[in-house]
Motif scaffolding. Structure first.
Motif, PDB file in Angstrom:
ATOM      1  N   GLN A 133       0.836  -1.213   0.000  1.00 36.00           N
ATOM      2  CA  GLN A 133       0.000   0.000   0.000  1.00 36.00           C
ATOM      3  C   GLN A 133       0.869   1.260   0.000  1.00 36.00           C
ATOM      4  OE1 GLN A 133      -3.235  -0.373  -0.659  1.00 36.00           O
ATOM      5  NE2 GLN A 133      -2.669  -2.540  -0.676  1.00 36.00           N
ATOM      6  N   GLU A 134       1.955   1.220   0.732  1.00 34.91           N
ATOM      7  CA  GLU A 134       2.899   2.351   0.739  1.00 34.91           C
ATOM      8  C   GLU A 134       3.603   2.474  -0.607  1.00 34.91           C
ATOM      9  OE1 GLU A 134       4.726   5.727   2.063  1.00 34.91           O
ATOM     10  OE2 GLU A 134       3.074   4.632   2.976  1.00 34.91           O
ATOM     11  N   TRP A 135       3.998   1.334  -1.197  1.00 33.34           N
ATOM     12  CA  TRP A 135       4.602   1.292  -2.535  1.00 33.34           C
ATOM     13  C   TRP A 135       3.676   1.973  -3.533  1.00 33.34           C
ATOM     14  CZ3 TRP A 135       8.968  -0.825  -4.987  1.00 33.34           C
ATOM     15  CH2 TRP A 135       8.849  -1.118  -6.348  1.00 33.34           C
ATOM     16  N   LYS A 136       2.407   1.617  -3.500  1.00 31.44           N
ATOM     17  CA  LYS A 136       1.417   2.198  -4.407  1.00 31.44           C
ATOM     18  C   LYS A 136       1.330   3.714  -4.233  1.00 31.44           C
ATOM     19  CE  LYS A 136      -2.654   0.346  -4.574  1.00 31.44           C
ATOM     20  NZ  LYS A 136      -3.904  -0.423  -4.347  1.00 31.44           N
ATOM     21  N   LYS A 137       1.277   4.170  -2.978  1.00 28.28           N
ATOM     22  CA  LYS A 137       1.193   5.618  -2.714  1.00 28.28           C
ATOM     23  C   LYS A 137       2.391   6.364  -3.269  1.00 28.28           C
ATOM     24  CE  LYS A 137      -1.160   5.156   1.656  1.00 28.28           C
ATOM     25  NZ  LYS A 137      -1.034   5.380   3.102  1.00 28.28           N
ATOM     26  N   LEU A 138       3.553   5.757  -3.153  1.00 27.44           N
ATOM     27  CA  LEU A 138       4.779   6.397  -3.630  1.00 27.44           C
ATOM     28  C   LEU A 138       4.872   6.442  -5.154  1.00 27.44           C
ATOM     29  CD1 LEU A 138       7.421   4.882  -1.181  1.00 27.44           C
ATOM     30  CD2 LEU A 138       6.888   7.313  -1.447  1.00 27.44           C
ATOM     31  N   LEU A 139       4.386   5.405  -5.850  1.00 27.46           N
ATOM     32  CA  LEU A 139       4.726   5.250  -7.269  1.00 27.46           C
ATOM     33  C   LEU A 139       3.575   5.266  -8.267  1.00 27.46           C
ATOM     34  CD1 LEU A 139       7.414   2.443  -6.896  1.00 27.46           C
ATOM     35  CD2 LEU A 139       7.784   4.906  -7.156  1.00 27.46           C
ATOM     36  N   HIS A 140       2.426   4.737  -7.927  1.00 27.12           N
ATOM     37  CA  HIS A 140       1.409   4.483  -8.945  1.00 27.12           C
ATOM     38  C   HIS A 140       0.884   5.731  -9.644  1.00 27.12           C
ATOM     39  CE1 HIS A 140       0.328   0.058  -7.875  1.00 27.12           C
ATOM     40  NE2 HIS A 140       1.614   0.252  -7.990  1.00 27.12           N
ATOM     41  N   HIS A 141       0.925   6.876  -9.006  1.00 25.42           N
ATOM     42  CA  HIS A 141       0.415   8.098  -9.640  1.00 25.42           C
ATOM     43  C   HIS A 141       1.338   8.628 -10.747  1.00 25.42           C
ATOM     44  CE1 HIS A 141       3.073   9.505  -6.430  1.00 25.42           C
ATOM     45  NE2 HIS A 141       3.230  10.610  -7.139  1.00 25.42           N
ATOM     46  N   PHE A 142       2.533   8.067 -10.889  1.00 20.72           N
ATOM     47  CA  PHE A 142       3.464   8.513 -11.933  1.00 20.72           C
ATOM     48  C   PHE A 142       3.182   7.876 -13.295  1.00 20.72           C
ATOM     49  CE2 PHE A 142       6.218   9.304  -8.176  1.00 20.72           C
ATOM     50  CZ  PHE A 142       6.506  10.632  -8.414  1.00 20.72           C
ATOM     51  N   TYR A 143       2.422   6.774 -13.347  1.00 24.17           N
ATOM     52  CA  TYR A 143       2.332   5.969 -14.562  1.00 24.17           C
ATOM     53  C   TYR A 143       1.149   6.355 -15.452  1.00 24.17           C
ATOM     54  CZ  TYR A 143       5.211   3.059 -11.501  1.00 24.17           C
ATOM     55  OH  TYR A 143       6.173   2.609 -10.641  1.00 24.17           O
ATOM     56  N   ASP A 144       1.416   6.398 -16.751  1.00 25.78           N
ATOM     57  CA  ASP A 144       0.371   6.579 -17.748  1.00 25.78           C
ATOM     58  C   ASP A 144       0.847   6.007 -19.073  1.00 25.78           C
ATOM     59  OD1 ASP A 144      -2.033   7.307 -18.903  1.00 25.78           O
ATOM     60  OD2 ASP A 144      -1.269   9.281 -19.495  1.00 25.78           O
ATOM     61  N   PRO A 145       0.289   4.877 -19.491  1.00 20.00           N
ATOM     62  CA  PRO A 145      -0.774   4.094 -18.850  1.00 20.00           C
ATOM     63  C   PRO A 145      -0.229   3.266 -17.701  1.00 20.00           C
ATOM     64  CG  PRO A 145      -0.043   2.973 -20.828  1.00 20.00           C
ATOM     65  CD  PRO A 145       0.716   4.284 -20.762  1.00 20.00           C
ATOM     66  N   PHE A 146      -1.152   2.646 -16.973  1.00 19.56           N
ATOM     67  CA  PHE A 146      -0.723   1.791 -15.870  1.00 19.56           C
ATOM     68  C   PHE A 146      -0.002   0.576 -16.440  1.00 19.56           C
ATOM     69  CE2 PHE A 146      -0.986  -1.041 -12.265  1.00 19.56           C
ATOM     70  CZ  PHE A 146      -0.595  -0.176 -11.253  1.00 19.56           C
ATOM     71  N   PRO A 147       1.115   0.177 -15.856  1.00 21.23           N
ATOM     72  CA  PRO A 147       1.943  -0.885 -16.433  1.00 21.23           C
ATOM     73  C   PRO A 147       1.344  -2.282 -16.302  1.00 21.23           C
ATOM     74  CG  PRO A 147       2.864  -0.155 -14.358  1.00 21.23           C
ATOM     75  CD  PRO A 147       1.723   0.762 -14.661  1.00 21.23           C
ATOM     76  N   ILE A 148       1.760  -3.133 -17.220  1.00 20.92           N
ATOM     77  CA  ILE A 148       1.440  -4.556 -17.167  1.00 20.92           C
ATOM     78  C   ILE A 148       2.647  -5.269 -16.568  1.00 20.92           C
ATOM     79  CG2 ILE A 148       1.003  -6.614 -18.553  1.00 20.92           C
ATOM     80  CD1 ILE A 148      -0.396  -4.734 -20.567  1.00 20.92           C
ATOM     81  N   VAL A 149       2.385  -6.081 -15.574  1.00 23.32           N
ATOM     82  CA  VAL A 149       3.434  -6.830 -14.888  1.00 23.32           C
ATOM     83  C   VAL A 149       3.440  -8.251 -15.438  1.00 23.32           C
ATOM     84  CG1 VAL A 149       4.228  -7.696 -12.654  1.00 23.32           C
ATOM     85  CG2 VAL A 149       3.150  -5.432 -12.818  1.00 23.32           C
ATOM     86  N   GLU A 150       4.626  -8.723 -15.815  1.00 21.23           N
ATOM     87  CA  GLU A 150       4.766 -10.088 -16.306  1.00 21.23           C
ATOM     88  C   GLU A 150       5.860 -10.801 -15.530  1.00 21.23           C
ATOM     89  OE1 GLU A 150       3.504  -9.936 -20.906  1.00 21.23           O
ATOM     90  OE2 GLU A 150       5.381  -8.880 -20.445  1.00 21.23           O
ATOM     91  N   HIS A 151       5.745 -12.110 -15.467  1.00 18.21           N
ATOM     92  CA  HIS A 151       6.709 -12.930 -14.731  1.00 18.21           C
ATOM     93  C   HIS A 151       7.345 -13.941 -15.673  1.00 18.21           C
ATOM     94  CE1 HIS A 151       3.843 -11.436 -11.718  1.00 18.21           C
ATOM     95  NE2 HIS A 151       4.924 -11.313 -10.980  1.00 18.21           N
TER      96      HIS A 151
END
Length: 99
Positions: free
Chosen positions: A73-91
């Motif tokens: 939740q802290e990670w999201k607060k720090l970083l998620h507002h910077f992205y456009d579009p929201f990234p796709i995570v792959e493994h």
């Protein structure tokens, strides 16, 4: 070992702020169970484009352990507002080639 790979597109003009926030966020992710290492790469050809690579012991260490944590939740607060579009995570898993 599982490799998490994410292409991050940071909003124009926010690259420096993102890198500062990512430094703080790095402390969070590196403290998680199953975390092995991570790297952030800045694209040479495209401004605002980054590649995040994170090594985890297992897929579940990322998808359950990290994402379901209060630290995420802290990670999201720090970083998620910077992205456009929201990234796709792959493994990914390493292919062991035998000759």
């Amino acid at each position: 070992m599982v490799l998490e790979a994410v292409l991050l597109n940071v909003k124009d003009g926010y690259e420096s702020d993102f890198e500062i926030a990512f430094l703080k966020a790095s402390i969070i992710i590196s403290s998680m169970n199953g975390y092995l290492s991570h790297e952030l790469h800045r694209c040479i050809e495209v401004k605002g484009k980054y590649l995040l690579l994170v090594n985890w012991k297992t897929l579940e260490d990322h998808t359950i352990g990290f994402r379901a944590s209060t630290e995420y939740q802290e990670w999201k607060k720090l970083l998620h507002h910077f992205y456009d579009p929201f990234p796709i995570v792959e493994h990914f898993e390493k292919v062991e080639l035998k000759q």
